[in-house]
Design a protein around this motif. Structure first.
Motif, short mmCIF file in Angstrom:
data_model
loop_
_atom_site.label_atom_id
_atom_site.label_comp_id
_atom_site.label_asym_id
_atom_site.label_seq_id
_atom_site.Cartn_x
_atom_site.Cartn_y
_atom_site.Cartn_z
N GLU A 134 -5.66 30.93 -0.84
CA GLU A 134 -4.62 31.86 -0.39
C GLU A 134 -3.43 31.91 -1.33
N GLY A 135 -3.46 31.05 -2.37
CA GLY A 135 -2.35 31.04 -3.32
C GLY A 135 -1.23 30.09 -2.95
N ASN A 136 -1.43 29.26 -1.92
CA ASN A 136 -0.40 28.31 -1.50
C ASN A 136 -0.55 26.99 -2.23
N GLY A 137 0.59 26.39 -2.60
CA GLY A 137 0.58 25.10 -3.25
C GLY A 137 0.44 23.98 -2.23
N ARG A 138 0.45 22.74 -2.69
CA ARG A 138 0.30 21.60 -1.80
C ARG A 138 1.49 21.42 -0.88
N CYS A 139 2.59 22.07 -1.23
CA CYS A 139 3.76 22.00 -0.37
C CYS A 139 3.65 22.96 0.82
N GLY A 140 2.66 23.84 0.79
CA GLY A 140 2.47 24.79 1.87
C GLY A 140 3.09 26.14 1.63
N LEU A 197 10.91 21.68 3.08
CA LEU A 197 9.70 21.33 2.33
C LEU A 197 10.03 20.94 0.91
N GLY A 198 9.37 19.90 0.42
CA GLY A 198 9.55 19.47 -0.96
C GLY A 198 8.22 19.39 -1.66
N CYS A 199 8.24 19.03 -2.94
CA CYS A 199 7.01 18.91 -3.73
C CYS A 199 6.37 17.56 -3.47
N PRO A 200 5.13 17.51 -3.00
CA PRO A 200 4.46 16.23 -2.71
C PRO A 200 4.06 15.47 -3.98
N LEU A 201 4.11 16.13 -5.14
CA LEU A 201 3.73 15.47 -6.39
C LEU A 201 4.92 14.81 -7.08
N THR A 202 6.07 15.44 -6.99
CA THR A 202 7.25 14.91 -7.68
C THR A 202 8.28 14.32 -6.72
N ASN A 203 8.07 14.55 -5.42
CA ASN A 203 9.04 14.14 -4.39
C ASN A 203 10.38 14.84 -4.56
N ASN A 204 10.40 15.90 -5.31
CA ASN A 204 11.62 16.66 -5.52
C ASN A 204 11.79 17.64 -4.36
N ARG A 205 13.01 17.71 -3.82
CA ARG A 205 13.23 18.54 -2.65
C ARG A 205 13.97 19.84 -2.98
N SER A 206 13.99 20.20 -4.24
CA SER A 206 14.60 21.48 -4.59
C SER A 206 13.60 22.59 -4.34
N ALA A 207 14.11 23.79 -4.35
CA ALA A 207 13.22 24.94 -4.14
C ALA A 207 12.44 25.30 -5.40
N MET A 215 1.94 17.40 2.05
CA MET A 215 3.18 18.15 2.19
C MET A 215 4.26 17.22 2.71
N ILE A 216 5.42 17.28 2.08
CA ILE A 216 6.56 16.49 2.53
C ILE A 216 7.40 17.32 3.47
N GLU A 217 7.61 16.82 4.67
CA GLU A 217 8.40 17.53 5.66
C GLU A 217 9.57 16.66 6.11
N GLU A 218 10.66 17.28 6.31
CA GLU A 218 11.84 16.57 6.78
C GLU A 218 12.61 17.46 7.73
N LYS A 219 12.80 16.98 8.94
CA LYS A 219 13.55 17.74 9.93
C LYS A 219 15.04 17.60 9.66
N LYS A 220 15.73 18.73 9.58
CA LYS A 220 17.17 18.73 9.38
C LYS A 220 17.82 19.70 10.34
N SER A 221 19.10 19.62 10.43
CA SER A 221 19.85 20.53 11.28
C SER A 221 20.69 21.45 10.43
N LEU A 222 20.62 22.70 10.71
CA LEU A 222 21.36 23.72 9.97
C LEU A 222 22.44 24.29 10.87
N ARG A 223 23.69 24.31 10.39
CA ARG A 223 24.78 24.83 11.18
C ARG A 223 24.88 26.34 11.01
N THR A 224 24.90 27.05 12.09
CA THR A 224 25.03 28.49 12.08
C THR A 224 26.19 28.89 12.99
N ASN A 225 26.48 30.18 13.05
CA ASN A 225 27.54 30.66 13.92
C ASN A 225 27.22 30.41 15.39
N LYS A 226 25.92 30.21 15.67
CA LYS A 226 25.51 29.98 17.05
C LYS A 226 25.31 28.51 17.34
#
Length: 212
Positions: A41-47, A20-30, A1-12
């Motif tokens: 359980e039906g989960n892919g390698r991305c979790g 999370l991205g695809c560990p097979l293609t390294n693509n970070r789209s949904a 599983m590819i994980e990357e910590k990011k910061s999301l700006r919210t009103n707070k």
């Protein structure tokens, strides 16, 4: 599983999240590329839940139908195998196998009786042990089962025209199958009970032993 910590700006303010991205293609789209094999359980390698693990009602219905057809074919082959056994030639039994259960009917013949006219206990034991074995084999589709232990409690000697033995799988213990049987006379009166355990043998179910 590819994980990357990011910061999301919210009103707070800023909030950390994991992208999370695809560990097979390294693509970070949904978008899911449907390349991996989902886990139980039906989960892919991305979790995440893999969309290609989801099945429609029609797909589930088709799979269930195919499974039922395979089970039905297995039960019919067991019945044919049992009837074709050389040891049954002198008994001419009737047999009905369902999932987890089996019923054997033997019409009592003169050679099955003791001098006093009662049915020999060996016929009782055979009918009950065979029903127990078939009940177990109904859920074992790759090997012939063998008896590990089987005990029978007989009642008084009886003079009956027909024996009906019913076997029922009641549970499993490691690689052993636990089964119970009941034997009735032609009037439906119970005359004996049995119980025991069976396990898969090294004999493969094949046409060579009548499994066809």
């Amino acid at each position: 599983m590819i994980e990357e910590k990011k910061s999301l700006r919210t009103n707070k303010g800023l909030r950390d999240y994991t992208y999370l991205g695809c560990p097979l293609t390294n693509n970070r789209s949904a978008w899911c590329f449907r390349l991996c094999a989902p886990d139980k359980e039906g989960n892919g390698r991305c979790g995440r839940l893999a969309p290609h693990s989801l099945k429609s009602k029609i797909q589930r219905g088709i799979e269930q139908h195919n499974k039922e057809k395979l089970v039905e074919a297995h039960l019919e082959k067991l019945e044919h195998m049992y009837l074709s056994g050389p040891c049954n030639k002198d008994y001419d039994p009737g047999v009905l196998v369902s999932e987890g259960e089996a019923e054997i009917v033997i019409a009592v013949q003169d050679q099955h009786r003791n001098p006093d006219g009662s049915v020999n206990s060996a016929v009782f034991y055979k009918a009950m042990a065979d029903a127990a074995a078939l009940a177990v084999n109904s859920v074992v589709d790759d090997a012939l089962v063998q008896t590990g232990r089987f005990a029978v409690s007989f009642s008084r000697p009886l003079n009956t025209k027909e024996l009906v033995a019913r076997g029922r799988l009641v549970g499993t213990s490691e690689d052993h199958y636990l089964v119970e049987t009941a034997l009735s006379d032609s009037d439906g009166n119970e005359i004996a009970r049995g119980s025991g355990e069976f396990s898969a043998s090294e004999v493969t179910l094949s046409e060579n032993i009548g499994y066809r």
